[in-house]
Design a protein around this motif. Sequence first.
Motif, PDB file in Angstrom:
ATOM      1  N   UNK A  34      55.017  82.090  58.008  1.00 18.27           N
ATOM      2  CA  UNK A  34      55.000  83.237  57.104  1.00 18.27           C
ATOM      3  C   UNK A  34      56.175  83.172  56.134  1.00 18.27           C
ATOM      4  N   UNK A  35      55.860  83.256  54.850  1.00 20.17           N
ATOM      5  CA  UNK A  35      56.927  83.271  53.846  1.00 20.17           C
ATOM      6  C   UNK A  35      56.870  84.613  53.110  1.00 20.17           C
ATOM      7  N   UNK A  36      57.946  84.942  52.442  1.00 19.36           N
ATOM      8  CA  UNK A  36      58.001  86.232  51.776  1.00 19.36           C
ATOM      9  C   UNK A  36      57.213  86.183  50.461  1.00 19.36           C
ATOM     10  N   UNK A  37      56.037  86.777  50.482  1.00 15.94           N
ATOM     11  CA  UNK A  37      55.194  86.785  49.276  1.00 15.94           C
ATOM     12  C   UNK A  37      54.853  88.244  48.930  1.00 15.94           C
ATOM     13  N   UNK A  38      55.853  89.126  49.046  1.00 21.43           N
ATOM     14  CA  UNK A  38      55.602  90.553  48.857  1.00 21.43           C
ATOM     15  C   UNK A  38      55.042  90.905  47.481  1.00 21.43           C
ATOM     16  N   UNK A  39      55.510  90.169  46.454  1.00 23.88           N
ATOM     17  CA  UNK A  39      55.028  90.449  45.089  1.00 23.88           C
ATOM     18  C   UNK A  39      53.517  90.182  45.006  1.00 23.88           C
ATOM     19  N   UNK A  40      53.098  89.162  45.713  1.00 23.41           N
ATOM     20  CA  UNK A  40      51.705  88.758  45.745  1.00 23.41           C
ATOM     21  C   UNK A  40      50.888  89.829  46.500  1.00 23.41           C
ATOM     22  N   UNK A  41      51.465  90.297  47.615  1.00 21.71           N
ATOM     23  CA  UNK A  41      50.804  91.339  48.421  1.00 21.71           C
ATOM     24  C   UNK A  41      50.660  92.624  47.587  1.00 21.71           C
ATOM     25  N   UNK A  42      51.714  92.923  46.869  1.00 21.05           N
ATOM     26  CA  UNK A  42      51.724  94.115  46.015  1.00 21.05           C
ATOM     27  C   UNK A  42      50.575  94.074  44.995  1.00 21.05           C
TER      28      UNK A  42
ATOM     29  N   UNK B 117      47.682  92.418  45.318  1.00 20.76           N
ATOM     30  CA  UNK B 117      46.350  92.481  45.942  1.00 20.76           C
ATOM     31  C   UNK B 117      46.106  93.786  46.693  1.00 20.76           C
ATOM     32  N   UNK B 118      47.169  94.354  47.202  1.00 19.98           N
ATOM     33  CA  UNK B 118      47.015  95.602  47.963  1.00 19.98           C
ATOM     34  C   UNK B 118      48.095  96.577  47.497  1.00 19.98           C
ATOM     35  N   UNK B 119      47.945  97.120  46.279  1.00 18.99           N
ATOM     36  CA  UNK B 119      49.025  97.907  45.662  1.00 18.99           C
ATOM     37  C   UNK B 119      49.369  99.182  46.432  1.00 18.99           C
ATOM     38  N   UNK B 120      48.410  99.698  47.216  1.00 15.81           N
ATOM     39  CA  UNK B 120      48.698 100.940  47.938  1.00 15.81           C
ATOM     40  C   UNK B 120      48.970 100.687  49.418  1.00 15.81           C
ATOM     41  N   UNK B 121      49.440  99.496  49.708  1.00 12.31           N
ATOM     42  CA  UNK B 121      49.796  99.182  51.103  1.00 12.31           C
ATOM     43  C   UNK B 121      48.594  98.992  52.014  1.00 12.31           C
ATOM     44  N   UNK B 122      47.433  98.690  51.444  1.00 13.55           N
ATOM     45  CA  UNK B 122      46.252  98.483  52.277  1.00 13.55           C
ATOM     46  C   UNK B 122      46.469  97.304  53.230  1.00 13.55           C
ATOM     47  N   UNK B 123      45.758  97.313  54.360  1.00 16.59           N
ATOM     48  CA  UNK B 123      45.764  96.160  55.257  1.00 16.59           C
ATOM     49  C   UNK B 123      44.967  95.033  54.584  1.00 16.59           C
ATOM     50  N   UNK B 124      45.398  93.782  54.822  1.00 24.75           N
ATOM     51  CA  UNK B 124      44.673  92.648  54.224  1.00 24.75           C
ATOM     52  C   UNK B 124      44.015  91.816  55.319  1.00 24.75           C
ATOM     53  N   UNK B 125      42.679  91.729  55.236  1.00 23.88           N
ATOM     54  CA  UNK B 125      41.919  90.882  56.154  1.00 23.88           C
ATOM     55  C   UNK B 125      41.563  89.604  55.404  1.00 23.88           C
ATOM     56  N   UNK B 126      41.401  88.507  56.139  1.00 20.13           N
ATOM     57  CA  UNK B 126      41.143  87.238  55.461  1.00 20.13           C
ATOM     58  C   UNK B 126      40.163  86.387  56.258  1.00 20.13           C
ATOM     59  N   UNK B 127      39.351  85.630  55.497  1.00 23.07           N
ATOM     60  CA  UNK B 127      38.447  84.658  56.125  1.00 23.07           C
ATOM     61  C   UNK B 127      38.564  83.358  55.333  1.00 23.07           C
ATOM     62  N   UNK B 128      38.679  82.240  56.051  1.00 20.44           N
ATOM     63  CA  UNK B 128      38.743  80.925  55.393  1.00 20.44           C
ATOM     64  C   UNK B 128      37.677  80.042  56.018  1.00 20.44           C
ATOM     65  N   UNK B 129      36.778  79.495  55.192  1.00 17.53           N
ATOM     66  CA  UNK B 129      35.787  78.556  55.744  1.00 17.53           C
ATOM     67  C   UNK B 129      35.064  77.833  54.623  1.00 17.53           C
ATOM     68  N   UNK B 130      34.111  77.004  55.045  1.00 21.65           N
ATOM     69  CA  UNK B 130      33.271  76.317  54.062  1.00 21.65           C
ATOM     70  C   UNK B 130      31.945  77.066  53.853  1.00 21.65           C
ATOM     71  N   UNK B 131      31.889  78.312  54.263  1.00 22.42           N
ATOM     72  CA  UNK B 131      30.746  79.200  54.003  1.00 22.42           C
ATOM     73  C   UNK B 131      29.410  78.572  54.413  1.00 22.42           C
TER      74      UNK B 131
END
Length: 383
Positions: A184-192, A194-208
């Motif tokens: 984990x690296x500090x990417x708070x600006x990036x989080x801000x 994508x989720x400007x109101x502090x929303x939780x971020x869910x993620x999926x990574x695959x080849x669909x």
Amino acid sequence: MKIGIVCYPTFGGSGVLATELGMALSDKGYEVHFITYEQPVRLSQSFHPNIYFHEVKVPTYPLFAFPPYETALASAMVNVIMNNKLDLLHLHYAIPHASAAFFARQILKKSGLDIPFITTLHGTDITLVGKDPTYAPVVTFSINESDAITAVSDSLKEETLRSFKIEKEIHVIPNFVDVKRFHQTDKDHFKQMLAPDGERILVHVSNFRAVKRVADVIHIFNNVRKEIPSKLLMIGDGPDRQMSEDLARELGIYNDIRFLGKQEQISEILSISDLFLLPSETESFGLSALEAMACSVPVISSNAGGLPEINIQGKTGYLSDVGDINDMSANALLILRDDAQLKHFKKEAIAQARKFERQHIIPMYEQLYHDVVQNCKQMPIEE
Ligand code: GMT
């Protein structure tokens, strides 16, 4: 030692693992030769002086409805081995790499050269494609002709023994993660952003692909989003991407989802994520889940295949029966509702990932390489 690695060069787990292995081996002084139809994706991210890339070219001809990749690959193997005096071939994903290696070996024996090969079984080469009667005889034969066989989980080993008549030992060598790059690296600006109101971020990574059940990912997110403010990042591309985008639109949640497509800097995205979703139909190991855990992201997954070997129920995340969207949604909420709870799961996720750090796993492959090369040297060449 000089090692030829044959893999699919794509974003898929077997190619990623093979590339990570090649990079780790080159860091340890091995000379690594990738033989494949394109430069493996993760290889393009940095330069390694001990790594060579040999592109397999498959000429087309009007007669070929299906250009013979396996023949081109076997010929490339012969040329690379002769020119570079390789000691060993390591094949990732049995089809068609193991049978091409068998063929190349027979050709080289005519010149008095014997080169051993190791086949690593990754997943659908056994669980889906390999079992198909169209391929099964060649897959069984070429796996048995390998000097050593490895599988990426106990579950895949058991499934291989159930489905094929295997006459050799299968060594289980799990997937691994390079925590120097995946953390984990500090990417708070990036989080801000994508989720400007502090929303939780869910993620999926695959080849669909269908096996990933991406529609379940969308439904789980829909359920979570009804209860707590959240966003979903969908990383990757493949046959079911359009369907999942359509579903998101139908459910009226498209604006809370970002379909980011294929991405190379996965660890940066994982760094801002709170929960990884992997509801696969079958998953021999789940490398993407391991990389998420290394970035302190807990996992909601199905309990298929090898997933219970890495995702620990109630500790690093939760597991449910394949397709049980309601249970997966309830479990996701259990983790995400409470800050303290989320923090606890994140800590357990990284602790679990450390058990699969690359320095623990690479020596297993090295030992096997030395054993196989040694055995081969002691055997007379039989044509
Ligand atoms: O079997 C596949 O689908 C191919 C492979 C890939 O190239 O995507 O993925 C498999 O290999 C990975 C690396 O060993 C494993 O972590 C994945 O769990 C496995 N995928 C499946 O079993 C579906």
